[in-house]
Design a protein around this motif. Structure first.
Motif, PDB file in Angstrom:
ATOM      1  N   ARG A 284     -36.743 -13.643 -13.080  1.00  0.00           N
ATOM      2  CA  ARG A 284     -36.176 -12.343 -13.730  1.00  0.00           C
ATOM      3  C   ARG A 284     -34.674 -12.327 -13.358  1.00  0.00           C
ATOM      4  O   ARG A 284     -34.260 -12.566 -11.962  1.00  0.00           O
ATOM      5  N   TYR A 285     -33.865 -11.817 -14.289  1.00  0.00           N
ATOM      6  CA  TYR A 285     -32.310 -11.866 -13.792  1.00  0.00           C
ATOM      7  C   TYR A 285     -31.748 -11.043 -14.577  1.00  0.00           C
ATOM      8  O   TYR A 285     -32.008 -10.626 -15.622  1.00  0.00           O
ATOM      9  N   VAL A 286     -30.364 -10.469 -13.906  1.00  0.00           N
ATOM     10  CA  VAL A 286     -29.270  -9.510 -14.501  1.00  0.00           C
ATOM     11  C   VAL A 286     -28.143  -9.975 -14.077  1.00  0.00           C
ATOM     12  O   VAL A 286     -27.966 -10.238 -13.073  1.00  0.00           O
ATOM     13  N   GLN A 287     -27.289  -9.631 -14.895  1.00  0.00           N
ATOM     14  CA  GLN A 287     -25.983  -9.823 -14.526  1.00  0.00           C
ATOM     15  C   GLN A 287     -25.292  -8.636 -14.238  1.00  0.00           C
ATOM     16  O   GLN A 287     -25.393  -7.401 -14.902  1.00  0.00           O
ATOM     17  N   ALA A 288     -24.280  -8.426 -13.423  1.00  0.00           N
ATOM     18  CA  ALA A 288     -23.105  -7.297 -13.147  1.00  0.00           C
ATOM     19  C   ALA A 288     -23.822  -6.144 -12.818  1.00  0.00           C
ATOM     20  O   ALA A 288     -23.832  -5.160 -13.456  1.00  0.00           O
ATOM     21  N   ILE A 289     -24.307  -6.192 -11.828  1.00  0.00           N
ATOM     22  CA  ILE A 289     -24.913  -4.681 -11.156  1.00  0.00           C
ATOM     23  C   ILE A 289     -24.132  -4.557  -9.790  1.00  0.00           C
ATOM     24  O   ILE A 289     -23.766  -5.538  -9.102  1.00  0.00           O
ATOM     25  N   GLU A 295     -17.744   3.638  -7.458  1.00  0.00           N
ATOM     26  CA  GLU A 295     -17.126   3.072  -8.720  1.00  0.00           C
ATOM     27  C   GLU A 295     -16.345   1.727  -8.147  1.00  0.00           C
ATOM     28  O   GLU A 295     -15.830   0.898  -9.245  1.00  0.00           O
ATOM     29  N   ASP A 296     -15.879   1.568  -7.039  1.00  0.00           N
ATOM     30  CA  ASP A 296     -15.328   0.437  -6.504  1.00  0.00           C
ATOM     31  C   ASP A 296     -16.393  -0.901  -5.935  1.00  0.00           C
ATOM     32  O   ASP A 296     -15.824  -1.663  -5.410  1.00  0.00           O
ATOM     33  N   ALA A 297     -17.370  -0.382  -6.130  1.00  0.00           N
ATOM     34  CA  ALA A 297     -18.601  -1.428  -5.689  1.00  0.00           C
ATOM     35  C   ALA A 297     -18.268  -2.760  -6.334  1.00  0.00           C
ATOM     36  O   ALA A 297     -18.140  -3.172  -7.503  1.00  0.00           O
ATOM     37  N   LEU A 298     -18.727  -3.519  -5.610  1.00  0.00           N
ATOM     38  CA  LEU A 298     -18.588  -5.235  -5.971  1.00  0.00           C
ATOM     39  C   LEU A 298     -19.773  -5.461  -6.641  1.00  0.00           C
ATOM     40  O   LEU A 298     -21.250  -4.869  -6.723  1.00  0.00           O
ATOM     41  N   LEU A 299     -19.536  -6.130  -8.029  1.00  0.00           N
ATOM     42  CA  LEU A 299     -20.480  -6.490  -8.857  1.00  0.00           C
ATOM     43  C   LEU A 299     -21.356  -7.693  -8.572  1.00  0.00           C
ATOM     44  O   LEU A 299     -20.404  -8.663  -8.389  1.00  0.00           O
ATOM     45  N   VAL A 300     -22.301  -7.855  -8.607  1.00  0.00           N
ATOM     46  CA  VAL A 300     -23.165  -9.186  -8.267  1.00  0.00           C
ATOM     47  C   VAL A 300     -24.366  -9.507  -9.472  1.00  0.00           C
ATOM     48  O   VAL A 300     -24.613  -8.563 -10.184  1.00  0.00           O
ATOM     49  N   ASN A 301     -24.396 -10.483  -9.594  1.00  0.00           N
ATOM     50  CA  ASN A 301     -25.762 -11.131 -10.345  1.00  0.00           C
ATOM     51  C   ASN A 301     -26.939 -11.164  -9.692  1.00  0.00           C
ATOM     52  O   ASN A 301     -26.859 -11.433  -8.523  1.00  0.00           O
ATOM     53  N   TRP A 302     -28.178 -10.672 -10.167  1.00  0.00           N
ATOM     54  CA  TRP A 302     -29.548 -10.652  -9.499  1.00  0.00           C
ATOM     55  C   TRP A 302     -30.255 -11.480 -10.121  1.00  0.00           C
ATOM     56  O   TRP A 302     -30.460 -11.512 -11.280  1.00  0.00           O
ATOM     57  N   CYS A 303     -31.298 -12.116  -9.221  1.00  0.00           N
ATOM     58  CA  CYS A 303     -32.400 -13.011  -9.760  1.00  0.00           C
ATOM     59  C   CYS A 303     -33.454 -12.715  -8.772  1.00  0.00           C
ATOM     60  O   CYS A 303     -33.331 -12.449  -7.617  1.00  0.00           O
TER      61      CYS A 303
END
Length: 445
Positions: A284-289, A295-303
């Protein structure tokens, strides 16, 4: 692993000469005339013990010198005079472990120029650099100002030393490439105790810019899935694949629950036959969380990967945060790369502890840097052994002819206890002669 590197050869004699040149740059704090034994000889003597995987090596060489007037510490490692064990400890206690690190760079560059490093490229043609901390000393009594101190609820105190041991890894390869270590130890001006994560940040500050042009993806356990560390990596041009457990990343878990309700979490299912049973890999995966709140949190991809058998029994489960883009094709590669971080535990830390290096043995503790400089020399010996597997023709040939590395070094220890060899080339040539067929005897009568 066998890789053709043309004539890019680095012999053990070459390496020991470079080690001596580096040790000659050590800063000797002594003043006056009390310098019978040099800091160079102390460093080389200690390294020889770890390289030979023999705590008694120097004792045997002192005896050999009395018998024949020379010894293998001198001819093979370049030691002029062998200090006593206590003198070695005393001399090295004032030596910063950082003075050993140029040798890690020298050996890494040799592997890089020979093409070895590029064989480690993995997902997105990046090199996977795994971080992990390993405790190599613990005592309730012996301690120094560099020790970490743990106060137990019952009033007991434990003193310890921990090293950050970065290595290059690749899924499917059973060898790792050790890089320069960083040590968890008190930092000037810091109110809190040092920790593994801070050591990793110092390592990035010291080495990140050097390795970034090689395209690096950092691997680590859940401890490293921490926004300041991830930002530091990204700012230095490094990617990352880090374990991301839901119970320690509440904001990630909330976002996943929200996105799953809207059908935004994508799923990929792969079925495999292991040779014994069928297994089902569900990605399972999702982009940009966001990795944290704000609001200034670092966005990562999750799998995430969940592996089950045909009956639905869970065989493996883990999840990762990454800076690498994800799609149906990429996610299995990213997960495989993330899982390979375990190689730092199996092929590095456990090897240092159990395969003749005796990493957790207290060779000497000292009051300043002795414990960490000896740990650096043990890791250096492991790296040299690894380099020889690729780049020394004689060493490679002996490894092919002998059943194990343990047997090879057992034979070397025995030979060097009784005979003195003028060089490593001479020693290995002597050993290789035993595998040559005996000359045919002329017929008589």
């Amino acid at each position: 692993m066998s890789v053709p590197f043309g004539r890019a050869v680095l012999t053990l004699d070459d390496i020991t000469k470079q080690i001596r040149r580096t040790f000659e740059q050590f800063t000797d704090p002594r003043r006056g005339k009390n310098t019978r034994y040099t800091l160079v000889d102390a460093g080389l003597s200690a390294f020889s013990v770890f390289f030979m995987q023999s705590p008694s090596f120097l004792e045997y060489q002192r005896s050999l010198d009395q018998r024949v007037g020379k010894n293998n510490a001198q001819t093979l490692f370049g030691v002029h005079q062998i200090p006593s064990d206590n003198q070695i400890r005393h001399l090295l206690d004032a030596t910063e472990p950082g003075q050993v690190t140029p040798l890690f760079s020298f050996l890494f560059q040799a592997l890089h120029q020979a093409g070895v490093v590029d064989t480690y490229r993995s997902v997105n043609q990046t090199l996977l650099l795994a971080f992990d901390g390993v405790q190599y000393f613990s005592s309730a009594a012996i301690h120094c100002p560099q020790c970490a101190v743990r106060q137990h609820p019952n009033g007991a105190v434990t003193y310890s030393h921990t090293a950050l041991t970065p290595v290059l890894v690749k899924p499917g390869l059973d060898k790792v490439i050790p890089l320069a270590p960083e040590f968890v130890r008190p930092q000037d001006g810091a109110e809190q105790q040092d920790c593994e994560l801070n050591a990793a940040k110092r390592w990035l500050a010291a080495w990140g810019d050097d390795y970034s042009p090689l395209k690096i993806t950092l691997l680590g356990d859940d401890l490293y899935g921490h926004e300041p560390f991830c930002r530091e990596a990204v700012n230095r041009g490094l990617d990352f694949i880090l374990v991301c457990k839901p119970d320690s990343h509440a904001i990630v878990a909330e976002w996943l629950a929200f996105l799953e309700r809207g059908g935004a979490v994508k799923t990929v299912v792969r079925r495999r036959w292991t040779g014994q049973r069928r297994e089902i890999d569900t990605y399972r995966y999702v982009q940009a969380i966001p990795l944290r709140d704000g609001e200034d949190a670092l966005l990562v991809n999750w799998c995430e990967l969940t592996t089950t058998d045909e009956n639905g029994n869970v065989l493996y489960h883990n999840s990762f945060a990454t800076s690498l883009a994800l799609d149906d094709r990429q996610v299995p590669e990213v997960v495989a790369a993330g899982r390979s971080r375990w190689k730092i535990e199996n092929e590095n830390n456990n090897t240092l502890k159990t395969k003749g290096y005796h990493f957790e043995h207290n060779y000497g503790h000292g009051q300043r840097h002795l414990s960490s400089v000896l740990a650096s020399l043990i890791i250096l010996a492991f790296l040299v052994h690894t380099v020889l597997e690729w780049m020394d023709d004689q060493y490679q040939l002996l490894r092919r002819k002998l059943p194990s590395r343990q047997r090879l070094f057992g034979d070397i220890r025995t030979l060097t206890s009784y005979l003195c060899f003028e060089s490593w080339e001479a020693l290995m040539a002597f050993m290789l002669q035993s595998f040559e067929p005996a000359p045919l005897q002329p017929e008589t009568g």
